[in-house]
Design an enzyme around this catalytic site. Structure first.
Site, PDB file in Angstrom:
ATOM      1  N   HIS B  97       0.961  -1.306  -0.029  1.00 49.74           N
ATOM      2  CA  HIS B  97       0.017  -0.142  -0.065  1.00 49.74           C
ATOM      3  C   HIS B  97       1.101   1.362   0.222  1.00 49.74           C
ATOM      4  O   HIS B  97       0.556   2.099  -0.939  1.00 49.74           O
ATOM      5  CB  HIS B  97      -0.927  -0.001   1.127  1.00 49.74           C
ATOM      6  CG  HIS B  97      -1.378   1.344   1.684  1.00 49.74           C
ATOM      7  ND1 HIS B  97      -2.615   2.072   0.747  1.00 49.74           N
ATOM      8  CD2 HIS B  97      -1.307   2.162   2.736  1.00 49.74           C
ATOM      9  CE1 HIS B  97      -2.956   3.152   1.435  1.00 49.74           C
ATOM     10  NE2 HIS B  97      -2.044   3.219   2.431  1.00 49.74           N
ATOM     11  N   ASP B 126       6.377  21.084 -26.928  1.00 49.53           N
ATOM     12  CA  ASP B 126       6.471  19.662 -26.279  1.00 49.53           C
ATOM     13  C   ASP B 126       7.638  19.774 -25.357  1.00 49.53           C
ATOM     14  O   ASP B 126       8.200  20.607 -25.131  1.00 49.53           O
ATOM     15  CB  ASP B 126       6.632  18.628 -27.220  1.00 49.53           C
ATOM     16  CG  ASP B 126       6.164  17.422 -26.948  1.00 49.53           C
ATOM     17  OD1 ASP B 126       6.505  16.781 -25.860  1.00 49.53           O
ATOM     18  OD2 ASP B 126       5.225  16.363 -27.818  1.00 49.53           O
ATOM     19  N   TRP B 162       7.074   0.089   3.736  1.00 47.49           N
ATOM     20  CA  TRP B 162       7.704   0.886   2.610  1.00 47.49           C
ATOM     21  C   TRP B 162       9.098   1.328   2.954  1.00 47.49           C
ATOM     22  O   TRP B 162       9.744   1.705   2.248  1.00 47.49           O
ATOM     23  CB  TRP B 162       6.716   1.753   2.185  1.00 47.49           C
ATOM     24  CG  TRP B 162       6.881   3.261   2.790  1.00 47.49           C
ATOM     25  CD1 TRP B 162       6.351   3.662   3.994  1.00 47.49           C
ATOM     26  CD2 TRP B 162       7.615   4.316   2.245  1.00 47.49           C
ATOM     27  NE1 TRP B 162       6.851   4.817   4.126  1.00 47.49           N
ATOM     28  CE2 TRP B 162       7.460   5.192   3.030  1.00 47.49           C
ATOM     29  CE3 TRP B 162       8.346   4.535   0.942  1.00 47.49           C
ATOM     30  CZ2 TRP B 162       8.088   6.513   3.018  1.00 47.49           C
ATOM     31  CZ3 TRP B 162       8.858   5.909   0.801  1.00 47.49           C
ATOM     32  CH2 TRP B 162       8.803   6.848   1.724  1.00 47.49           C
ATOM     33  N   SER B 190      12.712   5.688 -14.061  1.00 49.29           N
ATOM     34  CA  SER B 190      11.562   6.309 -14.406  1.00 49.29           C
ATOM     35  C   SER B 190      11.320   7.912 -13.985  1.00 49.29           C
ATOM     36  O   SER B 190      11.296   8.759 -14.768  1.00 49.29           O
ATOM     37  CB  SER B 190      10.330   5.645 -14.316  1.00 49.29           C
ATOM     38  OG  SER B 190       9.141   6.650 -14.350  1.00 49.29           O
ATOM     39  N   SER B 191      11.780   8.056 -12.545  1.00 51.92           N
ATOM     40  CA  SER B 191      11.598   9.246 -12.062  1.00 51.92           C
ATOM     41  C   SER B 191      12.599  10.135 -12.409  1.00 51.92           C
ATOM     42  O   SER B 191      12.451  11.502 -12.760  1.00 51.92           O
ATOM     43  CB  SER B 191      11.538   9.328 -10.596  1.00 51.92           C
ATOM     44  OG  SER B 191      10.457   8.678  -9.958  1.00 51.92           O
ATOM     45  N   HIS B 274      13.311  11.981   3.300  1.00 50.97           N
ATOM     46  CA  HIS B 274      12.802  13.319   3.551  1.00 50.97           C
ATOM     47  C   HIS B 274      12.439  14.383   2.517  1.00 50.97           C
ATOM     48  O   HIS B 274      11.709  14.501   2.179  1.00 50.97           O
ATOM     49  CB  HIS B 274      13.500  13.861   4.865  1.00 50.97           C
ATOM     50  CG  HIS B 274      12.386  15.102   5.236  1.00 50.97           C
ATOM     51  ND1 HIS B 274      11.610  15.075   6.079  1.00 50.97           N
ATOM     52  CD2 HIS B 274      12.623  16.474   4.770  1.00 50.97           C
ATOM     53  CE1 HIS B 274      11.008  15.979   6.083  1.00 50.97           C
ATOM     54  NE2 HIS B 274      11.339  17.040   5.419  1.00 50.97           N
ATOM     55  N   GLU B 276      12.028  13.167  -0.400  1.00 46.97           N
ATOM     56  CA  GLU B 276      11.054  12.350  -0.835  1.00 46.97           C
ATOM     57  C   GLU B 276       9.724  12.969  -0.632  1.00 46.97           C
ATOM     58  O   GLU B 276       8.820  13.313  -1.708  1.00 46.97           O
ATOM     59  CB  GLU B 276      11.149  11.152  -0.981  1.00 46.97           C
ATOM     60  CG  GLU B 276       9.726  10.194  -1.288  1.00 46.97           C
ATOM     61  CD  GLU B 276       9.519  10.066  -2.703  1.00 46.97           C
ATOM     62  OE1 GLU B 276      10.678  10.400  -3.471  1.00 46.97           O
ATOM     63  OE2 GLU B 276       8.440  10.002  -3.146  1.00 46.97           O
ATOM     64  N   TYR B 278       9.003  15.900   0.352  1.00 42.94           N
ATOM     65  CA  TYR B 278       8.939  17.233  -0.376  1.00 42.94           C
ATOM     66  C   TYR B 278       8.704  17.017  -1.837  1.00 42.94           C
ATOM     67  O   TYR B 278       8.087  17.899  -2.597  1.00 42.94           O
ATOM     68  CB  TYR B 278      10.022  18.238   0.008  1.00 42.94           C
ATOM     69  CG  TYR B 278       9.899  18.750   1.457  1.00 42.94           C
ATOM     70  CD1 TYR B 278       8.962  19.673   1.724  1.00 42.94           C
ATOM     71  CD2 TYR B 278      10.456  18.193   2.405  1.00 42.94           C
ATOM     72  CE1 TYR B 278       8.701  20.148   2.892  1.00 42.94           C
ATOM     73  CE2 TYR B 278      10.521  18.487   3.711  1.00 42.94           C
ATOM     74  CZ  TYR B 278       9.498  19.395   4.069  1.00 42.94           C
ATOM     75  OH  TYR B 278       9.334  19.861   5.327  1.00 42.94           O
ATOM     76  N   SER B 289      -1.192  27.230  -5.701  1.00 44.06           N
ATOM     77  CA  SER B 289      -0.684  28.522  -5.992  1.00 44.06           C
ATOM     78  C   SER B 289      -1.219  28.993  -7.297  1.00 44.06           C
ATOM     79  O   SER B 289      -1.176  30.407  -7.703  1.00 44.06           O
ATOM     80  CB  SER B 289       0.796  28.875  -5.895  1.00 44.06           C
ATOM     81  OG  SER B 289       1.316  28.559  -4.842  1.00 44.06           O
ATOM     82  N   HIS B 323      15.287  13.264  11.713  1.00 42.54           N
ATOM     83  CA  HIS B 323      14.102  13.396  12.638  1.00 42.54           C
ATOM     84  C   HIS B 323      13.217  12.358  12.489  1.00 42.54           C
ATOM     85  O   HIS B 323      12.268  12.101  13.304  1.00 42.54           O
ATOM     86  CB  HIS B 323      13.326  15.007  12.130  1.00 42.54           C
ATOM     87  CG  HIS B 323      12.723  14.747  10.898  1.00 42.54           C
ATOM     88  ND1 HIS B 323      12.413  16.035  10.332  1.00 42.54           N
ATOM     89  CD2 HIS B 323      12.289  13.922   9.813  1.00 42.54           C
ATOM     90  CE1 HIS B 323      12.069  15.978   9.182  1.00 42.54           C
ATOM     91  NE2 HIS B 323      11.886  14.621   9.034  1.00 42.54           N
ATOM     92  N   HIS B 324      13.422  11.290  11.518  1.00 43.88           N
ATOM     93  CA  HIS B 324      12.568  10.070  11.412  1.00 43.88           C
ATOM     94  C   HIS B 324      13.423   9.084  12.209  1.00 43.88           C
ATOM     95  O   HIS B 324      12.793   7.859  12.409  1.00 43.88           O
ATOM     96  CB  HIS B 324      12.717   9.468   9.931  1.00 43.88           C
ATOM     97  CG  HIS B 324      12.035  10.502   9.178  1.00 43.88           C
ATOM     98  ND1 HIS B 324      10.510  10.341   8.821  1.00 43.88           N
ATOM     99  CD2 HIS B 324      12.382  11.380   8.292  1.00 43.88           C
ATOM    100  CE1 HIS B 324      10.300  11.336   7.964  1.00 43.88           C
ATOM    101  NE2 HIS B 324      11.293  11.872   7.666  1.00 43.88           N
ATOM    102  N   THR B 349       7.355  27.025   5.114  1.00 46.04           N
ATOM    103  CA  THR B 349       6.058  26.286   4.831  1.00 46.04           C
ATOM    104  C   THR B 349       5.041  27.239   5.269  1.00 46.04           C
ATOM    105  O   THR B 349       3.788  27.325   4.610  1.00 46.04           O
ATOM    106  CB  THR B 349       6.182  25.126   5.489  1.00 46.04           C
ATOM    107  OG1 THR B 349       7.266  24.343   5.019  1.00 46.04           O
ATOM    108  CG2 THR B 349       5.013  24.349   5.018  1.00 46.04           C
ATOM    109  N   LYS B 352       4.057  30.067   2.886  1.00 44.01           N
ATOM    110  CA  LYS B 352       3.349  29.664   1.734  1.00 44.01           C
ATOM    111  C   LYS B 352       1.688  29.739   1.999  1.00 44.01           C
ATOM    112  O   LYS B 352       1.092  30.466   1.211  1.00 44.01           O
ATOM    113  CB  LYS B 352       3.693  28.219   1.427  1.00 44.01           C
ATOM    114  CG  LYS B 352       5.021  27.960   0.861  1.00 44.01           C
ATOM    115  CD  LYS B 352       5.175  26.896  -0.308  1.00 44.01           C
ATOM    116  CE  LYS B 352       6.036  27.478  -1.098  1.00 44.01           C
ATOM    117  NZ  LYS B 352       5.916  27.592  -2.352  1.00 44.01           N
ATOM    118  N   ARG B 471       1.955   1.797  15.093  1.00 46.76           N
ATOM    119  CA  ARG B 471       1.408   1.515  13.648  1.00 46.76           C
ATOM    120  C   ARG B 471       2.009   0.162  13.324  1.00 46.76           C
ATOM    121  O   ARG B 471       2.724  -0.615  14.184  1.00 46.76           O
ATOM    122  CB  ARG B 471       2.112   2.584  12.766  1.00 46.76           C
ATOM    123  CG  ARG B 471       3.670   2.538  12.476  1.00 46.76           C
ATOM    124  CD  ARG B 471       4.248   3.990  11.957  1.00 46.76           C
ATOM    125  NE  ARG B 471       4.227   3.656  10.531  1.00 46.76           N
ATOM    126  CZ  ARG B 471       5.115   4.214   9.861  1.00 46.76           C
ATOM    127  NH1 ARG B 471       5.806   5.181  10.149  1.00 46.76           N
ATOM    128  NH2 ARG B 471       4.950   4.051   8.468  1.00 46.76           N
TER     129      ARG B 471
END
Ligand code: HEM
Ligand SMILES: [Cu+2]
Ligand SMILES: [Cu+2]
Lengths: 381, 547
Positions: B97, B126, B162, B190-191, B274, B276, B278, B289, B323-324, B349, B352, B471
Site C-alpha cells: 500500500h 512539447d 515501505w 523512470s523518475s 525526507h 522524497e 517534499y 498557487s 528526525h525520522h 512552509t 506559503k 503503527r
C-alpha cells in the site's frame, strides 16, 4: 453560497472535535499519558504546550481565511483589490514564527538533555529483543529471563472472550524498584525492535550488534504496559512490554527470591540430566513448549508458512538426522530467523520439544531425546 | 485526459480534421498532424499531452489498487482480534500500500501533470526529450507488475514496510526481495528520466520573454522538485542495491556481524526519504498557487517570496533526515541539530500558507470545485503541518514515533495534501483538456463525501496514536477498539467516494458535458488559458510572445 456554508460548518465541527478532545485532555484514550516519571511529566507538558500553540496558529490562520471567504466573496458583491506584495507583512510573518520556534526549542532542548543523561544509575537492566519476545537481564544480580506474550491464541482468533489486558500481558514482567534511577541497556538478537513504555516516556530502538541507553526513575508503584514499536516481522503486534514497579523493600525481596529460584533451577536441571523421561512425559511437556515457543513461526500444526518458515511436518532434516535436529534448536541457524534456544529453554525442555517435533504430525520417528543427549551435544562443541 | 476517443483534432488548421486515413495526402511538413490510431498511438506516442494522460490514468489506477489494499488493512483493523488476514499478509498489505501510493499514485500523477502543463505554461511545443518521455512512462507499468506479482510468490511479497529497514529486509526477508529491489530500480529510473526532461524543458524551451521570475508557480515548484529527484533517487537506488548485495551477495553494509551497521541503512534511506516527502508536496504547493489566485480574481500574493520559500524548503530538506530516527540512539547534539533544522522548515512552509490566505484576502472569491479542493487542502494540509511541527520536538517525538499519530500526520499531508491537490488540479485543467465542463453534480458529491470521510478516517488516528497504538500492527488492545471502528468506517466511505471520481472521469473522457470557452474559468490567467479548448494536439508550434 451553499457550499461555503457547508465548508464552514465542517470546519466548526472539526474545531469543536478538537476542543472537546481538550476538555478530555486527561482521558488516556484520547491523549498522551502524563506518566509516572518526572521526565514523562515534562514531556506531557511540552506536548500540551506544542498542542496549544498549534491550536492558536490554526485558529488565527483559518480564522483569517474564513473571514475572507465570507466577507470577500463575489456573491456578496466584493470587488478584488489589487495588491500582491507587502514587505512589512512578509517580514513579520517570517520573523514572528521564528521567535515562537525559539520559545519552543528552549524547553524542548532542556528536557532532551535530561532524558539522554543516563549517567550514575542505581541499577542496570539489559533488555534484548528477539523475534517476538523480550529478554531481561539484571546486571547486578544473577537473574535473567524471557518475557513473552501471555494472551491465549484462542483470544486472538476470537474463539475465547478477550481479557482486560488483551495483547498487553506477558508471562514474566520486568520488575524494577520505585524511586531509583534504573538504566536500560537495549539491544537485539535479530532485527530491530523498539522498547517502549509510554508511562516512562521511554522508547529506544533495539539494534542488533549495538547497545542503546535509556533510563527511568519511577515515582509510583504500579503495572505499566507498552509494546514493541518498530516493525520486526510477522508478530510485531504481539510482543508487549510489561513493567511492574515495586517499593524498594518489596523489590529487594523479589530479586532475592528470583536469585534463589535461579539457583534451584540450575540444580534441578543437573538432576534431570541423570533422569530418563518417558515418551508420554516428553510429548506432553514438548507440546506445551512447542505451542508457547515454536508455533509462532512453525505454526501449531507444524506446517509452517510456505516460503517464510519451513514445515517441520515431514522435514527431511528431522526425519533423517537427529543430531542436526538437536543442533538447530540449540544453536539456531545463523543468518535466518531460526534462533538459538539454548538460553530460553532448559535442556529438558529442548529434549521434550525435539522429541515432540520428531513424533508429532505423523513424523513418527519413534525417537526419544533426553536432556543428557542435549547436554552431550552442547558439551561436545 | 483528452483522448480516450480517437476524434482528437487540431483546430489550429482546418485540414487536420481529416481522419488518420487521409494523412497520406499531406505534404511532409505537416507530418505532425498525423495522430496514430489505436494502441500504437499510446505505445509509441511522444506527445506530451498523450504521455501526460497515460501518467494520470496510470496513477489513478494505482490509487485504486493501493486503496483496495488500504481497505484490506482497515477491514482487519475494524475489530480487535485476527479476522480476515494473517499477520504476514497484513504486513505485505501495509508495505505494498505504502509503496504503491508513494511511487505509483502520487509521483506519477505529478509527472503526468507536469507533462500536460509545463510545455503549455511556458509556451513550448512539447517536452524537450520526447522519446525519453515515452520510455519514462512505459517502464513504470512493468515496475508495478513486478511488485504486484511478487505478492503471489510462495512466502508472499515484501512485508518489511515501505521503509524496508535492514536487517528485516535483508537477512530476515523472503525471496520476493529481489523483485522488490528490481521494481524500485525501475521506478527510480523512470523518475529520474522524468525529472531530467522537466529541467531541460524549462531551461531551454521557454517562449521569448518568459523569464524565470515570470514562470507560473507550478513550473517553479516542479523545477525545484526535479532537482530534488535527481539528487535523491540515486541514493534510493544505492540503498536498495546495498540491500540486494547484503541479502544475496554476502556484503555486510547493514550487518553488525560483518562490521556493518543497521542504522546506516536508516541514514541512507531517510537521506532519500525526507526530500522524497517534499517531492510529493512541492508540486502540490504549485497547484494551489495556480488555483487560489484564479478564484480570488487577484494576483498571487508574494510571488517572489513563494519562489524563495520553495527553494529554501528544498535546501533545508537535505539536513533534516534524522528526525525520522530520533529513537535509534543518536548523540544528543545530533538530536538537537535535527530538531532545530526541522523546526526551521516550518517557517518557509508557514510563509506559503500565509501567502495563500493573503491572496484570498480582499479578493472576489467564488467557490468552484477546484477552489473547494484548494481550500480543503490549505486547512487540512496545515493540520498535517502542525502535527509535523509537534513531531519535530524530539522529547515528545519519543512518544509519538511509530504510533498512529504519525500515520495521521503523514496521511494529512499526503492524502488531504498531495492527493487533494492532484484532484484540485484535475478539476481545474480537465475542461481545458477535454474542452467540456465535467459533471458538476458528481464533482460536488465527490468533494463533500471525500472531505467528510477523510476526516472521519484520519482525525481519530491522532487519538489512538496518542493513547499508545503502534503503527503496522494487525491487532490491537481493547482500549483502541471504538476509534478504530470509526476509522475503518471513514476508510470505506473514502474508498467508495473515489468511485464517484472514477465515474466522473470516464464521463469526461467520453466528451459529455457543455463545451467551455478558452479561458474556462473567469479569472484564470496564463498561457494555457489562451489556447483553444480542448487543447489542440500540438500547441505553440510558433512560440508566443510574453509581454
Ligand atoms: C484510500 C485511503 C487510505 C487509507 C484508508 C489508508 C490507510 C492506511 C493505514 C491504516 C495505514 C497504516 C498501516 C499500519 O501502520 O498498520 C497506512 C499506511 C500508509 N499509507 Fe495509507 N491510506 C490511504 C491512502 C494513502 C495515500 C493516498 C497515501 C500516499 C499518498 C498513503 C500512504 C501511506 C504510507 C506511505 C503508509 C506507510 C506504510 C508503511 O507503514 O510502510 N496512504 N495507510
Ligand atoms: Cu519487535
Ligand atoms: Cu522527514
Amino acid at each position: 453560497m451553499k457550499s461555503l456554508k457547508c465548508l464552514v460548518s465542517t470546519f466548526v465541527l472539526l474545531v469543536s472535535w478538537f476542543s472537546s478532545a481538550q476538555s478530555a485532555a486527561e482521558r488516556s484514550d484520547l491523549n498522551l499519558r502524563t506518566g509516572v516519571t518526572d521526565i514523562s511529566q515534562q514531556v506531557y507538558s511540552l506536548h500540551m504546550l506544542m498542542f496549544w500553540i498549534c491550536v492558536v496558529i490554526a485558529v488565527l490562520v483559518f480564522g483569517a481565511m474564513f473571514y475572507a471567504m465570507f466577507k470577500h466573496r463575489k456573491s456578496a458583491g466584493h470587488e478584488a483589490a489589487n495588491f500582491h506584495e507587502n514587505i512589512k507583512v512578509e517580514i513579520a510573518w517570517t520573523v514572528v514564527p521564528f521567535v515562537i520556534l525559539i520559545g519552543m526549542a528552549i524547553p524542548a532542548a532542556s528536557t532532551l538533555d535530561d532524558m539522554e543523561d543516563a549517567s550514575k544509575p542505581d541499577m542496570t537492566v539489559l533488555v534484548t529483543g528477539s523475534q517476538w519476545k523480550w529478554h531481561y537481564k539484571y546486571m547486578e544480580n544473577e537473574v535473567e529471563y524471557f518475557s513473552v506474550l501471555a494472551t491465549q491464541r484462542e483470544q486472538i482468533e476470537n474463539k475465547f472472550n478477550k481479557g482486560e489486558n488483551y495483547l498487553l500481558e506477558v508471562d514474566r514482567p520486568l520488575v524494577i524498584p520505585t524511586g531509583q534511577k534504573v538504566r536500560f541497556l537495549i539491544t537485539s538478537d535479530d532485527v530491530i525492535h523498539s522498547w517502549w513504555v509510554p508511562d516512562f516516556a521511554v522508547k529506544k530502538d533495539a539494534n542488533p550488534g549495538f547497545i542503546n541507553e535509556a533510563w527511568a526513575r519511577v515515582n509510583e508503584p504500579g503495572i505499566y504496559r507498552g509494546q514493541c514499536a518498530e516493525l520486526c516481522g510477522k508478530d510485531h503486534g504481539f510482543m508487549p512490554v510489561v513493567v511492574i514497579a515495586k517499593e524498594p523493600a518489596e523489590y529487594a525481596q523479589w530479586i532475592n527470591e528470583q536469585e534463589q529460584i535461579a539457583v534451584a533451577r540450575k540444580e534441578e536441571e543437573q538432576r534431570l540430566l541423570a533422569m530418563n523421561m518417558s515418551m508420554d512425559e516428553l510429548m506432553k511437556q514438548g507440546q506445551q513448549t512447542y505451542n508457547a515457543v515454536c508455533a509462532a513461526c512453525h505454526q501449531p500444526n507444524g506446517e509452517g508458512l510456505p516460503g517464510v518458515f519451513p514445515s517441520l511436518k515431514g522435514s527431511a532434516l528431522i526425519l533423517n538426522d537427529q543430531q542436526a535436529h538437536i543442533d538447530i534448536v540449540v544453536n539456531g541457524r545463523a543468518g535466518t530467523a531460526m534462533q538459538s534456544f539454548s538460553k530460553q529453554l532448559t535442556m529438558s525442555e529442548i529434549a521434550a520439544v525435539v522429541t515432540y517435533t520428531r513424533n508429532a504430525w505423523n513424523n513418527n520417528t519413534g525417537d526419544l531425546v533426553q536432556a543428557k543427549d542435549v547436554n552431550a551435544l552442547m558439551q561436545g562443541e | 485526459m483528452t483522448t480516450l476517443t480517437d476524434d482528437v483534432k487540431d483546430p489550429a488548421t482546418d485540414d487536420a480534421s481529416h481522419d488518420g486515413h487521409a494523412h497520406d495526402d499531406h505534404s511532409h511538413d505537416d507530418h505532425h498532424h498525423h495522430i496514430p490510431k489505436g494502441i500504437s498511438r499510446w505505445l509509441l506516442t511522444t506527445n506530451h499531452k498523450d504521455i501526460g494522460t497515460l501518467y494520470l490514468w496510470f496513477a489513478f489506477i494505482m490509487f485504486l489498487v493501493g486503496g483496495a489494499m488500504a481497505m484490506v488493512i482497515r477491514a482487519e483493523l475494524f475489530q480487535p482480534g485476527l479476522q480476515i488476514v494473517e499477520p504476514n499478509f497484513f504486513n505485505q498489505m501495509t508495505t505494498v500500500h505504502g509503496l504503491i501510493m508513494v511511487f505509483g499514485a502520487v509521483m506519477p500523477a505529478f509527472t503526468g501533470l507536469a507533462n500536460w502543463l509545463v510545455p503549455m505554461m511556458i509556451g513550448a511545443p512539447d517536452m524537450a526529450l520526447p522519446r525519453m518521455n515515452n520510455w519514462s512512462f512505459w517502464i513504470l507499468p512493468f515496475a508495478f507488475l513486478i511488485l504486484l506479482s511478487s505478492l503471489f510468490m510462495e512466502g508472499g511479497g515484501p512485508s518489511f514496510g515501505w521503509t524496508f529497514y535492514a536487517p528485516l529486509s535483508t537477512t530476515y526477508s523472503g525471496d520476493s526481495t529481489a523483485l522488490f529491489v528490481f521494481s524500485v530500480h525501475i521506478m527510480g529510473i523512470s523518475s529520474i528520466m522524468g525529472a531530467i526532461n522537466v529541467i531541460v524543458t524549462i531551461f531551454n524551451m521557454r517562449a521569448p520573454g518568459m523569464t524565470l521570475m515570470k514562470m507560473p508557480m507550478f513550473v517553479w515548484t516542479w523545477l525545484i522538485t526535479a532537482f530534488l529527484l535527481i539528487a535523491v533517487m540515486p541514493v534510493l537506488a544505492g540503498v536498495v542495491t546495498m540491500v540486494l548485495t547484503d541479502k544475496y551477495f554476502g556484503t555486510s553494509f547493514f550487518d553488525a556481524a560483518g562490521g556493518g551497521d543497521p542504522v546506516l541503512f536508516q541514514h541512507i534511506f531517510w537521506f532519500f526519504g525526507h526530500p522524497e516527502v517534499y517531492i510529493m508536496i512541492l508540486p502540490a504547493f504549485g497547484i494551489i498557487s495556480q488555483i487560489v489566485p484564479t478564484f480570488s480574481r487577484k494576483k498571487l500574493f508574494g510571488y517572489a517570496s513563494m519562489v524563495y520559500a520553495t527553494a529554501s524548503i528544498a535546501l533545508l530538506s537535505f539536513v533534516v533526515w534524522a528526525h525520522h530516527m530520533f529513537t535509534t540512539g543518536m548523540p544528543v547534539e545530533w538530536e538537537k541539530f535535527f530538531m532545530f533544522a526541522t523546526m526551521l522548515i516550518s517557517v518557509p512552509t508557514g510563509v506559503k500558507v500565509f501567502n495563500w490566505v493573503a491572496t484570498m484576502w480582499r479578493g472576489s472569491l467564488t467557490f468552484e470545485i477546484p477552489m473547494l479542493f484548494a481550500i480543503a487542502f490549505i486547512v487540512l494540509f496545515t493540520i498535517g503541518g502542525l502535527s509535523g511541527l509537534m513531531l519535530a520536538i524530539t522529547p515528545v517525538d519519543f512518544q509519538y514515533h511509530d504510533t498512529y499519530f504519525v500515520v495521521a500526520h503523514f496521511h494529512y499531508v499526503l492524502v488531504t495534501g498531495a492527493v487533494f491537490s492532484i484532484m484540485a488540479a484535475v478539476y481545474y485543467w480537465l475542461p481545458k483538456w477535454t474542452g467540456r465542463m465535467f459533471d458538476i453534480t458528481l464533482a460536488k458529491w465527490h468533494f463533500w463525501c471525500s472531505l467528510i470521510s477523510v476526516n472521519v478516517l484520519f482525525f481519530p488516528m491522532h487519538f489512538v496514536g496518542l493513547a499508545g497504538m503502534p503503527r503496522r500492527i494487525p491487532d490491537y488492545a481493547l482500549q483502541f477498539a471504538d476509534f478504530n471502528k470509526w476509522i475503518s468506517v471513514g476508510g470505506f466511505a473514502f474508498g467508495l467516494s473515489q468511485l464517484i471520481f472514477l465515474a466522473l472521469l470516464v464521463k469526461a473522457c467520453r466528451k459529455r458535458g457543455e463545451p467551455v470557452s478558452d479561458q474556462v474559468w473567469d479569472g484564470a490567467e496564463g498561457l494555457e488559458w489562451e489556447i483553444p479548448s480542448p487543447a489542440p494536439y500540438h500547441t505553440f508550434d510558433t512560440p508566443p510572445q510574453i509581454k
